[in-house]
Motif scaffolding. Sequence first.
Motif, mmCIF file in Angstrom:
data_model
loop_
_atom_site.group_PDB
_atom_site.id
_atom_site.type_symbol
_atom_site.label_atom_id
_atom_site.label_comp_id
_atom_site.label_asym_id
_atom_site.label_seq_id
_atom_site.Cartn_x
_atom_site.Cartn_y
_atom_site.Cartn_z
ATOM 1 N N PHE A 108 37.890 34.965 62.717
ATOM 2 C CA PHE A 108 36.555 35.988 62.300
ATOM 3 C C PHE A 108 35.353 35.089 61.913
ATOM 4 O O PHE A 108 34.218 35.362 62.218
ATOM 5 C CB PHE A 108 36.820 37.224 61.364
ATOM 6 C CG PHE A 108 37.499 38.142 62.176
ATOM 7 C CD1 PHE A 108 37.240 38.875 63.113
ATOM 8 C CD2 PHE A 108 38.931 38.297 61.621
ATOM 9 C CE1 PHE A 108 37.919 39.799 63.748
ATOM 10 C CE2 PHE A 108 39.630 39.321 62.066
ATOM 11 C CZ PHE A 108 39.475 40.093 63.441
ATOM 12 N N SER A 109 35.658 33.965 61.019
ATOM 13 C CA SER A 109 34.474 33.242 60.537
ATOM 14 C C SER A 109 33.857 32.159 61.742
ATOM 15 O O SER A 109 32.927 32.031 61.906
ATOM 16 C CB SER A 109 35.043 32.232 59.498
ATOM 17 O OG SER A 109 34.454 31.163 59.198
ATOM 18 N N LYS A 110 34.969 32.008 62.701
ATOM 19 C CA LYS A 110 34.498 31.295 63.746
ATOM 20 C C LYS A 110 33.630 31.950 64.774
ATOM 21 O O LYS A 110 32.485 31.644 65.273
ATOM 22 C CB LYS A 110 35.542 30.707 64.572
ATOM 23 C CG LYS A 110 35.401 29.844 65.663
ATOM 24 C CD LYS A 110 36.728 29.345 66.376
ATOM 25 C CE LYS A 110 36.111 28.473 67.540
ATOM 26 N NZ LYS A 110 37.541 27.909 68.086
ATOM 27 N N ARG A 111 34.176 33.301 64.905
ATOM 28 C CA ARG A 111 33.316 34.308 65.712
ATOM 29 C C ARG A 111 31.910 34.634 65.337
ATOM 30 O O ARG A 111 30.920 34.648 65.827
ATOM 31 C CB ARG A 111 34.162 35.374 65.841
ATOM 32 C CG ARG A 111 35.107 35.490 66.579
ATOM 33 C CD ARG A 111 35.880 37.146 66.777
ATOM 34 N NE ARG A 111 37.071 36.858 67.493
ATOM 35 C CZ ARG A 111 37.841 37.963 67.429
ATOM 36 N NH1 ARG A 111 37.585 38.988 66.912
ATOM 37 N NH2 ARG A 111 38.986 38.117 68.306
ATOM 38 N N GLU A 112 31.789 34.491 64.056
ATOM 39 C CA GLU A 112 30.629 34.755 63.171
ATOM 40 C C GLU A 112 29.582 33.925 63.411
ATOM 41 O O GLU A 112 28.377 34.399 63.395
ATOM 42 C CB GLU A 112 30.779 35.087 61.653
ATOM 43 C CG GLU A 112 29.820 36.041 61.006
ATOM 44 C CD GLU A 112 30.407 36.674 59.750
ATOM 45 O OE1 GLU A 112 29.655 37.850 59.409
ATOM 46 O OE2 GLU A 112 31.199 36.061 59.223
ATOM 47 N N LYS A 113 29.835 32.509 63.539
ATOM 48 C CA LYS A 113 29.016 31.452 63.621
ATOM 49 C C LYS A 113 28.393 31.159 65.079
ATOM 50 O O LYS A 113 27.805 30.377 65.242
ATOM 51 C CB LYS A 113 29.879 30.252 63.158
ATOM 52 C CG LYS A 113 30.132 30.260 61.515
ATOM 53 C CD LYS A 113 30.918 28.977 61.308
ATOM 54 C CE LYS A 113 31.182 28.941 59.741
ATOM 55 N NZ LYS A 113 32.304 28.046 59.460
ATOM 56 N N ASP A 114 29.132 32.126 66.113
ATOM 57 C CA ASP A 114 28.718 31.672 67.250
ATOM 58 C C ASP A 114 27.734 32.937 67.820
ATOM 59 O O ASP A 114 28.038 33.965 67.700
ATOM 60 C CB ASP A 114 29.925 31.810 68.235
ATOM 61 C CG ASP A 114 29.960 31.521 69.755
ATOM 62 O OD1 ASP A 114 28.790 31.466 69.960
ATOM 63 O OD2 ASP A 114 30.881 30.889 70.219
ATOM 64 N N PHE A 115 26.406 32.580 68.305
ATOM 65 C CA PHE A 115 25.622 33.543 68.523
ATOM 66 C C PHE A 115 26.075 34.246 69.731
ATOM 67 O O PHE A 115 25.597 35.400 69.906
ATOM 68 C CB PHE A 115 24.087 32.726 68.878
ATOM 69 C CG PHE A 115 24.040 32.186 70.154
ATOM 70 C CD1 PHE A 115 23.560 33.093 71.157
ATOM 71 C CD2 PHE A 115 24.480 31.181 70.360
ATOM 72 C CE1 PHE A 115 23.356 32.739 72.396
ATOM 73 C CE2 PHE A 115 24.163 30.400 71.757
ATOM 74 C CZ PHE A 115 23.844 31.252 72.769
ATOM 75 N N ARG A 116 26.791 33.820 70.541
ATOM 76 C CA ARG A 116 27.174 34.534 71.777
ATOM 77 C C ARG A 116 28.026 36.003 71.533
ATOM 78 O O ARG A 116 28.100 36.668 72.336
ATOM 79 C CB ARG A 116 27.984 33.480 72.696
ATOM 80 C CG ARG A 116 27.117 32.293 73.171
ATOM 81 C CD ARG A 116 28.020 31.403 73.691
ATOM 82 N NE ARG A 116 29.229 30.850 72.892
ATOM 83 C CZ ARG A 116 30.123 29.800 73.156
ATOM 84 N NH1 ARG A 116 30.057 29.397 74.473
ATOM 85 N NH2 ARG A 116 31.082 29.576 72.607
ATOM 86 N N ASN A 117 28.595 35.932 70.460
ATOM 87 C CA ASN A 117 29.471 37.008 70.107
ATOM 88 C C ASN A 117 28.829 38.447 69.552
ATOM 89 O O ASN A 117 28.080 38.041 68.409
ATOM 90 C CB ASN A 117 30.514 36.704 69.291
ATOM 91 C CG ASN A 117 31.562 35.513 69.718
ATOM 92 O OD1 ASN A 117 31.984 35.636 70.798
ATOM 93 N ND2 ASN A 117 32.025 34.745 68.908
ATOM 94 N N GLY A 118 28.667 39.276 70.283
ATOM 95 C CA GLY A 118 28.156 40.624 69.644
ATOM 96 C C GLY A 118 26.511 40.594 69.933
ATOM 97 O O GLY A 118 26.125 41.439 69.093
ATOM 98 N N ALA A 119 26.085 39.716 70.577
ATOM 99 C CA ALA A 119 24.712 39.639 70.422
ATOM 100 C C ALA A 119 23.893 40.993 71.072
ATOM 101 O O ALA A 119 24.391 41.543 71.888
ATOM 102 C CB ALA A 119 24.053 38.287 71.001
ATOM 103 N N ILE A 120 22.678 41.155 70.507
ATOM 104 C CA ILE A 120 21.837 42.205 71.075
ATOM 105 C C ILE A 120 21.102 41.337 72.174
ATOM 106 O O ILE A 120 20.291 40.537 71.432
ATOM 107 C CB ILE A 120 20.685 42.849 69.874
ATOM 108 C CG1 ILE A 120 21.751 43.586 69.042
ATOM 109 C CG2 ILE A 120 19.874 43.839 70.903
ATOM 110 C CD1 ILE A 120 22.624 44.838 69.611
#
Length: 506
Positions: free
Chosen positions: A16-28
Amino acid sequence: MSNLYKNRVEKEVKKFSKREKDFRNGAIVYQILVDRFAPSENLEIKKDLYKYPKVLKAWDETPKPGPFNKDVKYWEHELEYWGGDLKSVISKLKYIKDLGVDVLYLNPIPESLSNHKYDASDYMKISKEYGTAEDLKELCDRLHQEDMKIILDGVFNHVGINNPIYIEAQDPKSDKHDWFDFNEKYPHGVRLWADVPSMPEWNLENEKVRDYLYRAKDSVIRSYLRNGIDGWRLDVAFDIGYKFLSELTENAHDEKKGSLVVGEIWNYPKDWLDSIDGVMNFTFRELTKRAINGDLSPKQANTYLDQMITDSNMEGLLKSWLILDNHDTARLTDQIKDDKDRKLAQVLQFTLPGSPNVYYGTELGMEGGNEPLSRAPMRWDMVNDSNETYRWTKSLIHMHQNQRALKIGDFISTRAEKIIAFERKTDNVDDTVLVFMNPTDKEVIEDILIADSKIMNFSNFDIILGDGKIIDFWAGFIKVSLKPKAFVVVKPNTKVVESYTAYKRV
């Protein structure tokens, strides 16, 4: 601490830490047509750019279908302009930022005759009506200063008939003749995209074509990434195919690590996510519409959601765009007439795994049927706090942006039969979000098993959005009551009451 437990916890935290650092995940993601988003402040200076066969329209005029112009092989509504440009987009960045946007997605901007620009005559030039390369660079810089990203629409399956490479390639003696599929058996002598006379397809099997588009250092895709953009939305990506999409995506990442490549793919997402970062998730759109209008029961919707998400890789789904409307469809207000139904669809858009895509003006309740009616100029007169749709959309964006599980969380399905129900969760139980929805015309009460060991017995739940009643929670079973066409988004209350909380060690 047992190694089994320790390893599981460390793996979850890292994921989840890795996901959070990636702007592509869950972006508006906010989509705009440059020509239609904001009026130009320098329209008088630009008027010579809209000479025949182009037509310049007044901002308050509505697009209408026009006849086919045989002289230039375009429909007349494809040649009508409203005068917006990159500088006028820049002038509205405060609005975009205040809306809560992470990623600005522009429909095509390369030089071409049409207003839609899906027929590039020169990829490396910005269409003069829209501005210059310097204007694009300024827009990129300004967005980055505001911690936003920019995605361009890339049309790499086909070009326009005015493209110099295509004009040269028509000569059988040209070394570019095999850059296209010329064949006298075809009605127009060349393979066209969807048989549109103005859009010949690239012969992607030719390595030189792929070098030109994305493999060479000075290729189209690499050059724009190097000059400031953060990724590409690929038009008709399904036509490019698995193999070349994979190669294209790899080259984009080589040029700019962490860039986003998302494709217009109307198919079931599963296998495509092995070749590209994300898809425009039309399966989500179709499932949502069918569930809301009653073609699918809540039980079927739960089953199909679980199947789609289980089949597809979650990392790709989080980067995929959740769309309900865009430039190729009727606007949401025209697709789903009932306000309650429309809100249910949007709740799913902002709570299921992926990146919600907001088409300009949808946040205001703009109306418009199928293209070109859905491409009307932005109604800036509708931007005010008395606009209930505007307030509603901002509340959805705020919810999504402030609930970690909705941006990067895993999806846990349920086997509910009367209610669409699912969970989004991370490594932290405080992030947990539960979504319950009744798309039917009858009030429902249902006991639903929530398969999450961290949610404690006797838990209370805080409502984030919506109107529903959580009657009780016992040993994994939650009893939910919902009125017709109602929804509720909740999270467990983990706070200390006086001195105690059952959540203190989970």
